[in-house]
Each structure stands twice: as structure tokens, then as C-alpha cells.
Design an enzyme around this catalytic site. Structure first.
Site, PDB file in Angstrom:
ATOM      1  N   GLY A   6       0.833  -1.206   0.000  1.00  0.00           N
ATOM      2  CA  GLY A   6       0.000   0.000   0.000  1.00  0.00           C
ATOM      3  C   GLY A   6       0.864   1.251   0.000  1.00  0.00           C
ATOM      4  O   GLY A   6       2.092   1.190   0.049  1.00  0.00           O
ATOM      5  N   LEU A   8       1.335   3.675   2.274  1.00  0.00           N
ATOM      6  CA  LEU A   8       2.165   3.839   3.469  1.00  0.00           C
ATOM      7  C   LEU A   8       3.092   2.635   3.653  1.00  0.00           C
ATOM      8  O   LEU A   8       4.273   2.784   3.955  1.00  0.00           O
ATOM      9  CB  LEU A   8       1.271   3.997   4.709  1.00  0.00           C
ATOM     10  CG  LEU A   8       2.018   4.052   6.044  1.00  0.00           C
ATOM     11  CD1 LEU A   8       2.927   5.267   6.118  1.00  0.00           C
ATOM     12  CD2 LEU A   8       1.038   4.064   7.207  1.00  0.00           C
ATOM     13  N   ILE A  32      -6.311 -10.632   5.615  1.00  0.00           N
ATOM     14  CA  ILE A  32      -6.479 -10.519   7.074  1.00  0.00           C
ATOM     15  C   ILE A  32      -7.907 -10.817   7.535  1.00  0.00           C
ATOM     16  O   ILE A  32      -8.153 -10.957   8.722  1.00  0.00           O
ATOM     17  CB  ILE A  32      -6.009  -9.148   7.623  1.00  0.00           C
ATOM     18  CG1 ILE A  32      -6.844  -7.985   7.084  1.00  0.00           C
ATOM     19  CG2 ILE A  32      -4.530  -8.936   7.333  1.00  0.00           C
ATOM     20  CD1 ILE A  32      -6.576  -6.658   7.818  1.00  0.00           C
ATOM     21  N   THR A  57      -9.478   1.257   2.218  1.00  0.00           N
ATOM     22  CA  THR A  57      -9.317   2.706   2.424  1.00  0.00           C
ATOM     23  C   THR A  57     -10.155   3.576   1.482  1.00  0.00           C
ATOM     24  O   THR A  57     -10.005   4.785   1.492  1.00  0.00           O
ATOM     25  CB  THR A  57      -7.832   3.103   2.255  1.00  0.00           C
ATOM     26  OG1 THR A  57      -7.395   2.666   0.971  1.00  0.00           O
ATOM     27  CG2 THR A  57      -6.958   2.496   3.326  1.00  0.00           C
ATOM     28  N   THR A  96      -7.212   6.326  11.911  1.00  0.00           N
ATOM     29  CA  THR A  96      -7.531   7.521  11.140  1.00  0.00           C
ATOM     30  C   THR A  96      -8.190   8.647  11.937  1.00  0.00           C
ATOM     31  O   THR A  96      -8.878   8.385  12.928  1.00  0.00           O
ATOM     32  CB  THR A  96      -8.473   7.105   9.980  1.00  0.00           C
ATOM     33  OG1 THR A  96      -8.946   8.267   9.309  1.00  0.00           O
ATOM     34  CG2 THR A  96      -9.690   6.343  10.488  1.00  0.00           C
ATOM     35  N   ASP A  97      -8.009   9.857  11.445  1.00  0.00           N
ATOM     36  CA  ASP A  97      -8.720  11.027  11.972  1.00  0.00           C
ATOM     37  C   ASP A  97     -10.232  10.903  11.763  1.00  0.00           C
ATOM     38  O   ASP A  97     -11.014  11.572  12.439  1.00  0.00           O
ATOM     39  CB  ASP A  97      -8.210  12.295  11.276  1.00  0.00           C
ATOM     40  CG  ASP A  97      -8.309  12.234   9.758  1.00  0.00           C
ATOM     41  OD1 ASP A  97      -8.190  11.132   9.200  1.00  0.00           O
ATOM     42  OD2 ASP A  97      -8.514  13.286   9.119  1.00  0.00           O
ATOM     43  N   TYR A 120     -16.486   4.178   6.785  1.00  0.00           N
ATOM     44  CA  TYR A 120     -15.036   3.939   6.900  1.00  0.00           C
ATOM     45  C   TYR A 120     -14.590   4.226   8.336  1.00  0.00           C
ATOM     46  O   TYR A 120     -13.946   3.389   8.975  1.00  0.00           O
ATOM     47  CB  TYR A 120     -14.296   4.844   5.904  1.00  0.00           C
ATOM     48  CG  TYR A 120     -12.805   4.899   6.097  1.00  0.00           C
ATOM     49  CD1 TYR A 120     -11.985   3.824   5.755  1.00  0.00           C
ATOM     50  CD2 TYR A 120     -12.191   6.042   6.614  1.00  0.00           C
ATOM     51  CE1 TYR A 120     -10.601   3.888   5.937  1.00  0.00           C
ATOM     52  CE2 TYR A 120     -10.813   6.115   6.792  1.00  0.00           C
ATOM     53  CZ  TYR A 120     -10.030   5.038   6.459  1.00  0.00           C
ATOM     54  OH  TYR A 120      -8.661   5.105   6.640  1.00  0.00           O
ATOM     55  N   LYS A 124     -13.137   1.588  11.093  1.00  0.00           N
ATOM     56  CA  LYS A 124     -11.796   1.759  11.686  1.00  0.00           C
ATOM     57  C   LYS A 124     -11.900   1.873  13.207  1.00  0.00           C
ATOM     58  O   LYS A 124     -11.062   1.347  13.937  1.00  0.00           O
ATOM     59  CB  LYS A 124     -11.116   2.999  11.094  1.00  0.00           C
ATOM     60  CG  LYS A 124     -10.743   2.900   9.622  1.00  0.00           C
ATOM     61  CD  LYS A 124      -9.611   1.947   9.304  1.00  0.00           C
ATOM     62  CE  LYS A 124      -8.282   2.400   9.811  1.00  0.00           C
ATOM     63  NZ  LYS A 124      -7.193   1.463   9.375  1.00  0.00           N
TER      64      LYS A 124
HETATM   65  N1  LIG Z   1      -4.735   7.301   2.937  1.00  0.00           N
HETATM   66  C1  LIG Z   1      -5.069   8.149   3.885  1.00  0.00           C
HETATM   67  O1  LIG Z   1      -5.299   9.344   3.641  1.00  0.00           O
HETATM   68  C2  LIG Z   1      -5.178   7.682   5.315  1.00  0.00           C
HETATM   69  C3  LIG Z   1      -5.557   8.604   6.295  1.00  0.00           C
HETATM   70  C4  LIG Z   1      -5.638   8.179   7.625  1.00  0.00           C
HETATM   71  C5  LIG Z   1      -5.337   6.875   7.965  1.00  0.00           C
HETATM   72  N2  LIG Z   1      -4.985   5.992   6.990  1.00  0.00           N
HETATM   73  C6  LIG Z   1      -4.702   4.606   7.391  1.00  0.00           C
HETATM   74  O2  LIG Z   1      -3.341   4.332   7.093  1.00  0.00           O
HETATM   75  C7  LIG Z   1      -3.198   2.956   6.713  1.00  0.00           C
HETATM   76  C8  LIG Z   1      -2.479   2.855   5.364  1.00  0.00           C
HETATM   77  O3  LIG Z   1      -3.258   3.553   4.403  1.00  0.00           O
HETATM   78  P1  LIG Z   1      -2.825   3.616   2.863  1.00  0.00           P
HETATM   79  O4  LIG Z   1      -3.355   4.881   2.316  1.00  0.00           O
HETATM   80  O5  LIG Z   1      -1.386   3.262   2.711  1.00  0.00           O
HETATM   81  O6  LIG Z   1      -3.735   2.438   2.287  1.00  0.00           O
HETATM   82  P2  LIG Z   1      -3.665   1.696   0.865  1.00  0.00           P
HETATM   83  O7  LIG Z   1      -2.685   2.363  -0.046  1.00  0.00           O
HETATM   84  O8  LIG Z   1      -5.077   1.525   0.415  1.00  0.00           O
HETATM   85  O9  LIG Z   1      -3.057   0.279   1.256  1.00  0.00           O
HETATM   86  C9  LIG Z   1      -3.803  -0.686   1.936  1.00  0.00           C
HETATM   87  C10 LIG Z   1      -3.262  -2.032   1.582  1.00  0.00           C
HETATM   88  O10 LIG Z   1      -4.032  -3.020   2.257  1.00  0.00           O
HETATM   89  C11 LIG Z   1      -4.269  -4.092   1.344  1.00  0.00           C
HETATM   90  N3  LIG Z   1      -5.458  -4.837   1.738  1.00  0.00           N
HETATM   91  C12 LIG Z   1      -6.757  -4.540   1.486  1.00  0.00           C
HETATM   92  N4  LIG Z   1      -7.552  -5.504   1.969  1.00  0.00           N
HETATM   93  C13 LIG Z   1      -6.752  -6.432   2.557  1.00  0.00           C
HETATM   94  C14 LIG Z   1      -6.976  -7.671   3.206  1.00  0.00           C
HETATM   95  N5  LIG Z   1      -8.214  -8.155   3.374  1.00  0.00           N
HETATM   96  N6  LIG Z   1      -5.914  -8.368   3.659  1.00  0.00           N
HETATM   97  C15 LIG Z   1      -4.662  -7.911   3.470  1.00  0.00           C
HETATM   98  N7  LIG Z   1      -4.373  -6.745   2.851  1.00  0.00           N
HETATM   99  C16 LIG Z   1      -5.411  -6.017   2.390  1.00  0.00           C
HETATM  100  C17 LIG Z   1      -4.439  -3.409   0.015  1.00  0.00           C
HETATM  101  O11 LIG Z   1      -4.264  -4.334  -1.042  1.00  0.00           O
HETATM  102  P3  LIG Z   1      -5.021  -4.085  -2.450  1.00  0.00           P
HETATM  103  O12 LIG Z   1      -4.479  -2.775  -2.961  1.00  0.00           O
HETATM  104  O13 LIG Z   1      -4.632  -5.261  -3.246  1.00  0.00           O
HETATM  105  O14 LIG Z   1      -6.483  -3.992  -2.113  1.00  0.00           O
HETATM  106  C18 LIG Z   1      -3.349  -2.344   0.072  1.00  0.00           C
HETATM  107  O15 LIG Z   1      -2.108  -2.831  -0.387  1.00  0.00           O
HETATM  108  C19 LIG Z   1      -4.614   2.375   6.750  1.00  0.00           C
HETATM  109  O16 LIG Z   1      -4.824   1.783   7.989  1.00  0.00           O
HETATM  110  C20 LIG Z   1      -5.504   3.590   6.622  1.00  0.00           C
HETATM  111  O17 LIG Z   1      -6.767   3.365   7.219  1.00  0.00           O
HETATM  112  C21 LIG Z   1      -4.889   6.365   5.677  1.00  0.00           C
END
Ligand SMILES: NC(=O)c1ccc[n+]([C@@H]2O[C@H](COP(=O)([O-])OP(=O)(O)OC[C@H]3O[C@@H](n4cnc5c(N)ncnc54)[C@H](OP(=O)(O)O)[C@@H]3O)[C@@H](O)[C@H]2O)c1
Length: 286
Positions: A6, A8, A32, A57, A96-97, A120, A124
Site C-alpha cells: 500500500g 504507506l 487478514i 481505504t 484515522t482522523d 469507513y 476503523k
Molecule cells: N490514505 C489516507 O489518507 C489515510 C488517512 C488516515 C489513515 N490511513 C490509514 O493508514 C493505513 C495505510 O493507508 P494507505 O493509504 O497506505 O492504504 P492503501 O494504499 O489503500 O493500502 C492498503 C493495503 O491493504 C491491502 N489490503 C486490502 N484488503 C486487505 C486484506 N483483506 N488483507 C490484506 N491486505 C489487504 C491493500 O491491497 P489491495 O491494494 O490489493 O487492495 C493495500 O495494499 C490504513 O490503515 C488507513 O486506514 C490512511
């Protein structure tokens, strides 16, 4: 590390390695939502620390797919928590916020009661509850408004529209802290090394609206001729409601790490440097 492919996860793997022996798993390695598989694979690996960046996400997508949102963001976290407890391993989980409703008059502290506005955020928040109730040794890192060189993000969306010569209409009634994934990754490493438990908020410092963020993106790229028109979230009409104010107070992180997160504008400058490096053709290639 779960969610290693992903936005991050990819930066975090890079920053933890080689100080840590990192095993990066994504959906194809371990889903997961599958409790037994999670238990077995994690028990077999026997890690000291589990970091969960895996999540569903797509904030608007969660509104139409609540089952999937809760399966990944809530039950998936419970599965990891139980697996962590059995090893035993420490679980560092990203949240998340959007667990907050955005009506606060001051930045949110870790102990403020969550009250999510959308599915969402609810999923979370439920993940956080499951993790806390599991009894596993854990840390929840709440962050916000992420952008990084290895993912679809707001910065790229703005540049795409600007490069097409379009004037932009951007939401101006939601305030938060844009956060560069590499800055967050270093902070997660600090928290991990400090053995911090419970909840810690981590974002770049300062805040802006999405509209102000878009203007700063264009200013830094020297695209001053593109106009950015402020609009309301209601005018944009996205399926999921978002908090109007999701500014997180990061003083706990500052206290435990002895460091300050840098201003979001500086994180953005570095993002453009990294983006530039990743886009340069590699020497020797024809
Ligand atoms: N992005 C933001 O603005 C933001 C803000 C606040 C908090 N966060 C939190 O920060 C964390 C990282 O966010 P990110 O933006 O890096 O997310 P991301 O780019 O969407 O990455 C999430 C990863 O999780 C994988 N995934 C989805 N379903 C899954 C499952 N059932 N089992 C295993 N892996 C799975 C996805 O794979 P696929 O791509 O193959 O589906 C993807 O590689 C998350 O917890 C998110 O809630 C993000």
C-alpha cells in the site's frame, strides 16, 4: 508487515529495513479477514512485531460496501490482534482522523471520544475497539490526509487536472493536516523504538483546507495560472460525509519521541523531490 504494497506500507518497509528484518505481506500473501489463515501464518512466522497498514481505504466505497469495510477494517484487525496475542507479538496498527466527527473547537487528543460520521470511520473505530479488547500488546497510530510517492493521492489528482489546463473546484470547508507517508514512517519507527503503547496521533504539523492544500501544490510546482475555486463539501456531493475539522493534536508523539513533526508544506516539498527521483529514467536503460 501487513499492507506492505500500500501507499504507506511501501515507504514503511523501506524505512524500517535494514535496521529490522522486515517481512512484507499484502493481500495475496495473507487476507487478514481469514482468521485461521492469519493465526497459522503469523504463528509460523513468529514475529516480534506486527505492523498493520492493511485496510479497505476507499472512503466513499465503504458506504456501498459496509460488509467489506467491517470485514477488513474491524474483523481483520481482531484476527491480527488474536494472532499477535498467541505468538506473543506487539501489534502496531494504523488508524484515522475519521474516527472523529470534526465538531471540536481544538485539535483532537488521543482520549477524545470517537464519533465517526461515515462507514469507513465506523469500521476503523471498531477495529480499534477490537484491538484494545483483545488484550494484545499494541499501539494505535492515528494519522490523516496521507499522500506518498507510491499511491494514488490528492496531490497527483490536483496535478493531473492542472496539467490538463483545467481550473479546479476544491473543498474549502474541511480542515486537516496533509501528511507525507515518509514523515509518518519515520515517526512510526520512533514510536516502535520507544515501546510506546496505547494511542498516538501523528501527522505533519499545521493545518489547511483541501483548497489551501491544492493552492500550495500548484504554488510549489510553479503553476500559478491555474485557478482554484473554493467549494463546499455539500457542493461536491461525495457519498461519505467527512469531518469538517480533523486536526489531530500530536503532542503525545512529541513528548515520547522528543521530536516535532515538520510543517506539512515542508513534507510536500520533499514529496516532490522523491516523486522526481522515482520518475527519472534509470541509467543504462534504452
Ligand atoms: N490514505 C489516507 O489518507 C489515510 C488517512 C488516515 C489513515 N490511513 C490509514 O493508514 C493505513 C495505510 O493507508 P494507505 O493509504 O497506505 O492504504 P492503501 O494504499 O489503500 O493500502 C492498503 C493495503 O491493504 C491491502 N489490503 C486490502 N484488503 C486487505 C486484506 N483483506 N488483507 C490484506 N491486505 C489487504 C491493500 O491491497 P489491495 O491494494 O490489493 O487492495 C493495500 O495494499 C490504513 O490503515 C488507513 O486506514 C490512511
Amino acid at each position: 508487515m501487513l499492507g506492505a504494497q500500500g501507499m504507506l506500507g511501501r515507504d514503511l518497509v523501506e524505512i524500517l529495513f535494514p535496521s529490522y528484518e522486515v517481512v512484507g505481506w499484502d493481500l495475496r500473501d495473507l487476507d487478514i479477514t481469514q482468521a485461521r489463515e492469519a493465526q497459522e501464518k503469523i504463528a509460523h512466522l513468529h514475529p516480534r512485531i506486527i505492523i498493520n497498514c492493511a485496510a479497505y481505504t476507499d472512503v466513499d466505497g465503504c458506504e456501498s460496501q459496509p460488509g467489506l469495510a467491517f470485514a477488513v477494517n474491524a474483523e481483520g484487525v481482531r484476527n491480527l490482534a488474536l494472532a499477535a496475542l498467541a505468538v506473543p507479538a506487539r501489534l502496531i496498527h494504523l488508524s484515522t482522523d475519521y474516527v472523529f466527527d470534526g465538531v471540536s473547537q481544538r485539535p483532537y487528543i488521543e482520549d477524545d471520544p470517537p464519533s465517526p460520521l461515515n462507514l469507513y470511520g465506523r469500521s476503523k473505530h471498531q477495529g480499534e475497539i477490537f484491538l484494545r479488547e483483545s488484550g494484545a500488546d499494541h499501539l494505535i497510530v492515528r494519522t490523516a490526509w496521507l499522500y506518498g510517492p507510491r499511491g494514488k493521492n490528492f496531490v497527483e489528482a490536483i496535478l493531473r487536472q492542472a496539467e490538463a489546463g483545467k481550473d479546479l473546484r476544491v473543498v474549502d470547508d474541511q480542515r486537516g493536516s496533509p501528511t507525507f507517508t515518509r514523515d509518518l514512517s519515520f515517526a512510526v519507527r520512533d514510536l516502535l523504538e520507544g515501546g510506546v503503547q496505547g494511542v498516538s496521533h501523528v501527522t505533519n504539523s499545521g493545518s489547511c483546507t483541501w483548497c489551501e492544500f491544492a493552492r500550495e501544490i500548484l504554488r510549489q510546482k510553479g503553476m500559478r495560472t491555474i485557478k482554484v475555486h473554493p467549494i463546499s463539501a455539500e457542493e461536491l456531493g461525495r457519498p461519505a460525509k467527512r469531518p469538517a475539522f480533523s486536526f489531530l493534536d500530536c503532542s503525545r508523539y512529541e513528548k515520547v519521541s522528543g521530536k516535532k513533526m515538520r510543517p506539512w508544506e515542508e513534507g510536500l516539498k520533499d514529496y516532490f523531490l522523491f516523486r522526481g527521483m522515482e520518475r527519472k529514467p534509470k541509467g543504462g536503460e534504452t
